[in-house]
Design a protein around this motif. Structure first.
Motif, mmCIF file in Angstrom:
data_model
loop_
_atom_site.group_PDB
_atom_site.id
_atom_site.type_symbol
_atom_site.label_atom_id
_atom_site.label_comp_id
_atom_site.label_asym_id
_atom_site.label_seq_id
_atom_site.Cartn_x
_atom_site.Cartn_y
_atom_site.Cartn_z
ATOM 1 N N ALA A 20 -4.433 -2.888 0.132
ATOM 2 C CA ALA A 20 -3.074 -3.381 -0.415
ATOM 3 C C ALA A 20 -2.033 -3.467 0.502
ATOM 4 C CB ALA A 20 -3.023 -2.177 -1.339
ATOM 5 N N ALA A 21 -2.038 -2.577 1.677
ATOM 6 C CA ALA A 21 -0.931 -2.797 2.551
ATOM 7 C C ALA A 21 -1.081 -4.088 3.217
ATOM 8 C CB ALA A 21 -0.673 -1.647 3.450
ATOM 9 N N GLY A 24 0.234 -6.886 0.622
ATOM 10 C CA GLY A 24 1.592 -6.611 0.501
ATOM 11 C C GLY A 24 2.302 -7.194 1.734
ATOM 12 N N CYS A 27 2.270 -10.905 1.371
ATOM 13 C CA CYS A 27 3.065 -11.420 0.307
ATOM 14 C C CYS A 27 4.600 -11.473 0.784
ATOM 15 C CB CYS A 27 3.257 -10.517 -0.933
ATOM 16 S SG CYS A 27 1.759 -10.771 -1.811
ATOM 17 N N THR A 46 7.917 -8.148 -4.698
ATOM 18 C CA THR A 46 6.910 -7.976 -5.351
ATOM 19 C C THR A 46 5.987 -6.678 -4.992
ATOM 20 O OG1 THR A 46 6.205 -10.164 -5.870
ATOM 21 C CG2 THR A 46 4.413 -8.987 -6.092
ATOM 22 N N PRO A 47 5.604 -6.245 -3.627
ATOM 23 C CA PRO A 47 5.085 -5.025 -3.361
ATOM 24 C C PRO A 47 5.781 -3.833 -3.826
ATOM 25 C CG PRO A 47 4.941 -6.464 -1.348
ATOM 26 C CD PRO A 47 5.909 -7.236 -2.477
ATOM 27 N N GLY A 51 3.903 -1.684 -6.388
ATOM 28 C CA GLY A 51 3.407 -0.327 -5.954
ATOM 29 C C GLY A 51 3.981 0.724 -6.841
ATOM 30 N N THR A 71 -4.088 1.932 -4.168
ATOM 31 C CA THR A 71 -3.384 0.698 -3.929
ATOM 32 C C THR A 71 -1.767 0.740 -4.216
ATOM 33 O OG1 THR A 71 -5.457 -0.181 -5.293
ATOM 34 C CG2 THR A 71 -3.412 -1.496 -5.106
ATOM 35 N N LEU A 75 0.939 -0.658 -1.350
ATOM 36 C CA LEU A 75 1.832 -1.785 -1.673
ATOM 37 C C LEU A 75 3.181 -1.202 -1.098
ATOM 38 C CD1 LEU A 75 0.574 -3.203 -4.924
ATOM 39 C CD2 LEU A 75 0.638 -4.292 -2.532
ATOM 40 N N ALA A 78 3.874 -1.051 2.717
ATOM 41 C CA ALA A 78 3.958 -2.591 3.215
ATOM 42 C C ALA A 78 5.309 -2.632 2.910
ATOM 43 C CB ALA A 78 3.161 -3.665 2.377
ATOM 44 N N PHE A 79 5.981 -2.296 1.866
ATOM 45 C CA PHE A 79 7.442 -2.726 1.859
ATOM 46 C C PHE A 79 8.267 -1.653 2.763
ATOM 47 C CE2 PHE A 79 11.648 -2.374 -0.482
ATOM 48 C CZ PHE A 79 11.701 -3.623 -0.616
#
Length: 100
Positions: A20-21, A24, A27, A46-47, A51, A71, A75, A78-79
């Motif tokens: 997921a990271a 993300g 994305c 979106t992440p 998330g 998940t 995410l 990632a953000f």
């Protein structure tokens, strides 16, 4: 004597978090690499939104609770990496002007 846990929160991190990271960060990077059309800035947020939604859904008593939580954490990570990269990028620019 009790055995110590390997991880205190082993249901929060796992392979789903890593995948997921990665998704993300992909994305977030797409609008900046000009792979997607110009009006696709929504991909950056979106992440964060997905998330937070998945993390909130993991609090419900549904079957894939652990997978949703992992998940969502991936995410959100990632953000967070994107947000932390901004000051690092600016610090790098500042250092490059000092040592020019």
């Amino acid at each position: 004597m009790t055995r110590p846990f390997r991880y205190v929160r082993d249901d929060w991190f796992g392979p789903a978090s890593f995948i997921a990271a990665t998704v993300g960060l992909l994305c977030i990077a797409l609008p900046y690499t000009k792979v997607v059309p110009h009006g696709s800035g929504w991909l950056v947020a979106t992440p964060l939104v997905a998330g937070a939604a998945l993390l909130a859904m993991s609090g419900l008593s549904i079957a894939p609770r652990i997978r949703l939580r992992r998940t969502g954490i991936g995410l959100l990570a990632a953000f967070a990496a994107f947000i932390l990269a901004i000051p690092c990028f600016l610090a790098g620019l500042a250092l490059s002007t000092i040592f020019r």
